[in-house]
Every structure is written in C-alpha cells, then in structure tokens.
Enzyme design. Structure first.
Site, PDB file in Angstrom:
ATOM      1  N   SER B 147       0.844  -1.202   0.000  1.00  0.00           N
ATOM      2  CA  SER B 147       0.000   0.000   0.000  1.00  0.00           C
ATOM      3  C   SER B 147       0.881   1.254   0.000  1.00  0.00           C
ATOM      4  O   SER B 147       1.756   1.380  -0.861  1.00  0.00           O
ATOM      5  CB  SER B 147      -0.940  -0.047   1.200  1.00  0.00           C
ATOM      6  OG  SER B 147      -1.983   0.876   1.066  1.00  0.00           O
ATOM      7  N   ARG B 217     -12.061   6.870   9.296  1.00  0.00           N
ATOM      8  CA  ARG B 217     -11.550   5.505   9.321  1.00  0.00           C
ATOM      9  C   ARG B 217     -12.587   4.513   8.794  1.00  0.00           C
ATOM     10  O   ARG B 217     -12.269   3.583   8.073  1.00  0.00           O
ATOM     11  CB  ARG B 217     -11.149   5.127  10.750  1.00  0.00           C
ATOM     12  CG  ARG B 217     -10.689   3.702  10.925  1.00  0.00           C
ATOM     13  CD  ARG B 217      -9.418   3.403  10.159  1.00  0.00           C
ATOM     14  NE  ARG B 217      -8.819   2.140  10.581  1.00  0.00           N
ATOM     15  CZ  ARG B 217      -7.699   1.651  10.072  1.00  0.00           C
ATOM     16  NH1 ARG B 217      -7.047   2.301   9.125  1.00  0.00           N
ATOM     17  NH2 ARG B 217      -7.216   0.508  10.491  1.00  0.00           N
ATOM     18  N   ASP B 313      -8.638  -6.539  -4.807  1.00  0.00           N
ATOM     19  CA  ASP B 313      -8.249  -5.197  -4.351  1.00  0.00           C
ATOM     20  C   ASP B 313      -8.810  -4.152  -5.314  1.00  0.00           C
ATOM     21  O   ASP B 313      -8.342  -4.040  -6.446  1.00  0.00           O
ATOM     22  CB  ASP B 313      -6.723  -5.109  -4.287  1.00  0.00           C
ATOM     23  CG  ASP B 313      -6.214  -3.760  -3.755  1.00  0.00           C
ATOM     24  OD1 ASP B 313      -7.030  -2.842  -3.539  1.00  0.00           O
ATOM     25  OD2 ASP B 313      -4.993  -3.641  -3.559  1.00  0.00           O
ATOM     26  N   HIS B 346      -8.016  -5.098  -0.551  1.00  0.00           N
ATOM     27  CA  HIS B 346      -6.711  -4.458  -0.378  1.00  0.00           C
ATOM     28  C   HIS B 346      -5.972  -4.999   0.849  1.00  0.00           C
ATOM     29  O   HIS B 346      -4.747  -5.154   0.832  1.00  0.00           O
ATOM     30  CB  HIS B 346      -6.914  -2.949  -0.256  1.00  0.00           C
ATOM     31  CG  HIS B 346      -5.641  -2.182  -0.091  1.00  0.00           C
ATOM     32  ND1 HIS B 346      -4.668  -2.149  -1.061  1.00  0.00           N
ATOM     33  CD2 HIS B 346      -5.171  -1.432   0.937  1.00  0.00           C
ATOM     34  CE1 HIS B 346      -3.659  -1.401  -0.646  1.00  0.00           C
ATOM     35  NE2 HIS B 346      -3.941  -0.961   0.564  1.00  0.00           N
TER      36      HIS B 346
END
Lengths: 369, 369
Positions: B147, B217, B313, B346
């Site tokens: 990432s 978040r 992802d 992901h």
C-alpha cells in the site's frame, strides 16, 4: 422543456400500517403528474424515485430551480412519453419534499424528528398504493424505478402483484449487501457525529447538521460513480491552479467537485430524512420478507418484468440484477434483462445512455410476445 | 512470537529538505530493528509501512498491546526471516508513533499542528534514507512495502536508485487515482467538520476530533475490504439480536464492526497525522515527478523489482501494478509480477495469504537469474 408546478399534496384518511408494527396517522403524499389519464385509466405509469430523489421527475425543482431529475427520460416524445402515458411520481414517506417525514409535524404540533417510526421500502410502497387508490388507478400500465426506485418497483410487484402490468427495474437490487450497508452507516455516523444534529432535534434551532450531511453525501456520491468515470472526468487535474498548493485546499478537481456536491445537497435535503431512508434501504431484503426465497416473492405475479444493469455500476452490480432475473425465471414470470455498457457507474441510469432510452421505450410500448 | 520494545528514536543533525520547498529541522525518526546486521551490512531489509501503520512491524504495539502488524510475515523462520535478515522499520515523518509529525513540538515549544508542512511520499523516503545514512547502510538488500509502503519503495527506487538491490511492492500504485483522492477527501472533511478539531489546535485541550477521525476511518476501512469479503464475513447477519430493531442501533454485524474499527482507531492515531499522510498519498504521482513518463522514473535503476497485486483489491487494482510493470519493462529493469487470488480486498497484503508468503520468500532469497 420543463415546467415548474407546486406539487399536489394528498392526505390519507386511514392510518398507514408499517412493517415495524406501528402506524402513521395523517400521512400526506406529495406528487406530480404529467400527461393525461386515459378514460379507462389504462395508461398510468408510476415512477419511483431514488434515495435523494423526489417527485419532480420532469418539473423544475422548487428549491434548486434545476430541471427534473429524469427530464431526459420523461416528457412529450421522450422514452416515457407523456403524450401517451399519464406519469405519476410521488415523494416517498420519510423524505422531505412534501410527503410525511421526520421534519413533518406530529400530533403534538412539533416535528417528529427521531420520533418518526423507522420505515421500510414496503412502507413507502404502501404509501404509493394508497395514493393510487385515491387516484382510482387499480392497475398501472407500468411501475418504473432506478436504484431505490427499483426496490420500490420490486416491492410493489411482490406485495401488490395485481397493481402493475409491467415492472421496470434499473440499476437496483433485491437486497442491500454488507458493503451497501457499510457505506450508509458511514453516512449516518457522519450526521449523528455532527453536534448540530442535536439528537435530531435541530428543526427551528437555527443550526442543522450540514457538515455531517455533506460528508455523508460525499461518501455516497463516490459510490454512484465509477473509478473509470472519475478518472475520465477529473483524473488528477488541478482546480484553478498550476501547481499543488502544499496545503489542504481543494487542489484537485475531484475534491472541489465532491465538496460542491456535499454542500449543495444540504440546501435541498433533510438530514433526518437521510437517516430514515438509508435505514429503509439497508433493511430491504425482498427474499427475507417472503420466507427467504426470492422466487416466492414473485409467486403471485402476472406482470412482465424488465431488468437493466450497467457494467460500471459497483453499487448494485449486474450480479444483483441477475439474481433477481433467476428468481423471476424460477417463479415463471416473463422477464427480459440487459446489461448496458456505460462509463458513469450507478448514476448511469440518470445520465445520457441512449441504449437505456431504447430499452425503456421498447419495454413500455412493445407488443406483448 | 512477538516482543515489545521501546522504539529507538534518532534525531537528524541536518534539516530535511521537503518537496514543498520548506525544510524540517530537528527531525526525529522512530524505528525498530529485528535480526542481526551482517558485518558487511549486506542483509538489511527496509520495510515501509502503510497509512496507519507504524514501526511495530513485528513487535507488540505499545498503545494497543496487539501483535505487530506484519507478524505473520516478519520473524525467525518467516518469509522475511529475521534469522537471516536485519529488518528495519521506521515510523514515517508526518505520523504519530515517535517520528516528527504534526503533534511534535515545534521550535516554539508548541505542537506544530497545522503549521506542520505538507509532506510527500518522497519526503518520507528522504527521512528513511537519512536514517539509513546514520545506520551506515549504503545499499539495502531489499526495500519492501504494501500500500503506501509500496509507494515509498517505488519512490526510493526512483529517487535513490543506488540504495536498494531489490524492490518489493505489494498492493500499491504509482499514483493516486481520482477515486483514491475522493475517498481521502471524505475522510479529511469528516475530521475538519468535527468542532473538536479546532483548526488542528486540539492538543492539550482535552478535546480531540475522535468522531470525525472515526468516520474517516470507517469510510477508508470499507475501501480496504472487498464486497465479496464483506458479504462472506458479515452478509446481512444481525448483531446480538433476533430481529431488526426498527431503530438506529447497529442492527447489522457490519455496522457494529465498522463502528468498532472507527472508535478503536482513534485510540492509537492522531487526526492531524491522518490529514497529512492522506495528503501525501494523494499528491503521489511518480511519473509526474519524473517528467510525466513513469519509465523515466526508473531509468537509473539497477534493482530487481517484484510487483504483487490482489484480484479483489479495488483500492489499488491489478491494473495499477501492471502499469508499473510496463514502465519497468520500458526502462529495461528486471521485474517479476504476480496477481494473487485472495478474498480480502486491499487488506490481503496484511492477512493470511500463503501464496504471498511464497512470493516474498522467493523474491528475497531466490538466486539471481
């Protein structure tokens, strides 16, 4: 050509029973109509609107002044031809454009706010059917809806199978997925985290949870578009500047666009309505309402169905439409299905997709096989 | 087996130059190491962490007490074998686990807060390279990251091509897409809309923008998972109840899970750091830094590359990795590439994907062709 009209508001005499077990008294339904109802009442089309839609399907919006949300689809000579059909579009209960919702006054003269009962898609449809009853329309030529409007069309077909001859469901689903629920929960938490929300009692206080509602809209708006569409429309292009600012302004066009979408939305929508309608969508699971088997939802249906999905829609992807088609097949209902190629993601149903026009026109006016 | 250690904190003597044109004085870098550095310093692996990661790659987190975030990958006998390699993992600048960031004190003795300069991925890498300089590691055996960690690995390979023999980039991208930027902007707006944010000056006030950070978040967390993974893990299952509540509690497991993820995150992360690091990621466009052609970014490279993507992802989909591979091919750099099948979206790079273990081990220990 669009025209602005003040919506007609109908007050229901009887209480509206709700899936929660509660009932709503004094329900008002605000609606628009277009085109002339045939003497035999055989040409009525009910259009069901999406989450943040309203009854102004082909009339200017009284708050924003913008043209109706489906002006490209509905009107004289358009795919839903008001020279031929009598089109009805009503604001769903729980919303905020004239139909009874959390901002409406309760019997104590104060807004319901969070005392408003949690409603379901089926409850919205009960309101629509009550409207049809008053209008004397026993059987619709068609019920048509995209997104949440498609859920209502499916719910009407399942729960009031005698009320529609044709059911056109665009970019929709028979149940909300975990990911769908998750995105809605983010939006609700954003609203409820805004101190101006005040547990929903913000009416008349001069403060409303615009920041929270704006964030909710921004998050949702991303899900209405496709990655490809966003890349094509904005890419990494900067907004009114030659270079990155190395700050937290909206450097990128996509940031500026999203902020605009968020703040503009707060001008026309009520935050509590957003809570209630997203909840209704999350609760939607048509199979669960009918013993867990989706095909059983359509057991009593005599309608013809048409399902449309878009290949770039990742909110309600084609698999969701196919799932419904399989259930209709299992129920022996006549159904046609097409996945259209369009770059705009979920919002494709609202945008310029000529292939959709042809499908809609063909389904509504085609000769029965 | 994990061990808790207090991170070593290194203070840089020289100012750190930044892409913005500013410079940071008195920069501190907090880092962890595992395994023994070989006398010839040839066995050092730098692991770069993701947006909300930290240096505790294989040690218990001092705040949460949870095991290191890549404990399954890093340790004795693990794919990144600390019996063989000397592993270094440092908190990036801008973050909040000991390296200099917005919560750190500026020269006036007060927290930087929003006076902290906007940094880039390359700035983070400059900090890491400064750390390597002090540690006397001229050339890494490998730089590894998933990432945002992968962005750093790519940036290091492009800007400091002599510093790494091998570059392993997992579930990453060479540039942030419009959709990536859009999701980050939602998170930033959620934080900045929280009155407790106070324009970033919340340190020491007893109020911090936990609600906004939690919403940020939650929105981001959805993008780390796949639709399939969410359906498999939660579906429409209810949380500790037999029936829907017809209220706004977390009826669904996925709602409860997201709320938990959001509130838990606020215990360990600083909201201003979230603003700065997401901004750095949005600014990342490796081609743009190198004249607009990604292949040119790797023109001076003598490293071997390995790219890994995951089929589920949708944050940094396989096409992004393939784009990098094509550029490396055009630059004549040796590169291997694999798309792995994993259901977790992901986050697959952090989770149990045995095929990833084999790829990592093979790339790090394989004989040069």
């Amino acid at each position: 050509m669009s025209t602005t009209t003040a919506s007609t508001i109908l007050r229901l005499d009887a209480d509206l029973p709700l899936d929660s077990g509660q009932a709503l008294s004094g329900v008002e339904i605000a609606y628009e109509t277009y085109g002339v109802l045939a003497p035999d009442r055989s040409n009525a089309i009910l259009i069901c609107h999406a989450l943040t839609g309203d009854q102004y399907v082909a009339s200017d919006h009284p708050v924003t002044g913008k043209p109706g949300w489906w002006i490209r689809m509905v009107g004289p000579g358009k795919p839903i031809d008001t020279d031929r059909f009598h089109v009805i579009c009503a604001n769903v209960i729980g919303s905020c454009m004239g139909s009874t919702g959390p901002a409406s006054l309760a019997s104590d003269g104060k807004p319901h706010a969070m005392r408003f009962p949690v409603i379901t898609i089926r409850d919205m449809v009960r309101g629509l059917v009550a409207l049809l009853d008053v209008l004397g329309i026993e059987r619709l030529h068609s019920v048509v809806g995209g997104s949440m409007g498609g859920m209502q069309a499916l719910s009407l077909a399942a729960n009031f199978p005698e009320r529609a001859e044709r059911v056109l469901v665009i970019a929709s689903t028979a149940r909300h997925s975990a990911q769908n629920i998750a995105f809605h929960e983010v939006g609700r938490q954003a609203i409820m985290a805004d101190p101006n929300w005040q547990d929903g009692n913000y009416y008349g206080t001069g403060r409303s949870p615009d920041n929270g509602l704006s964030v909710a809209r921004m998050a949702a708006h991303i899900t209405y578009l496709s990655e490809e569409g966003l890349t094509e429309k904005f890419g990494r292009r900067l907004q009114d500047r030659e270079a990155k600012s190395f700050g937290f302004d909206a450097d990128f066009q996509v940031e500026s666009y999203l902020r605009y979408q968020g703040s503009g939305f707060t001008q026309r929508f009520d935050a509590n309505s957003y809570l209630y309608i997203t909840r209704a969508m999350d609760y939607f699971d048509l199979a669960e309402e009918h013993g867990g088997r989706l095909a059983d939802a359509f057991a009593g249906s005599t309608a013809r169905f048409c399902l449309v999905s878009f290949d770039s829609d990742w909110l309600y992807p084609t698999a969701e439409s196919r799932h419904i088609v399989h259930a209709l097949n299992a129920a022996g209902a006549p159904v046609s299905f097409v996945e259209l190629s369009a770059p705009h993601g979920h919002d494709s149903f609202l945008l310029d997709v000529p292939a959709l026009d042809r499908v809609v026109d063909g389904f509504l006016t085609g000769v029965q096989p």
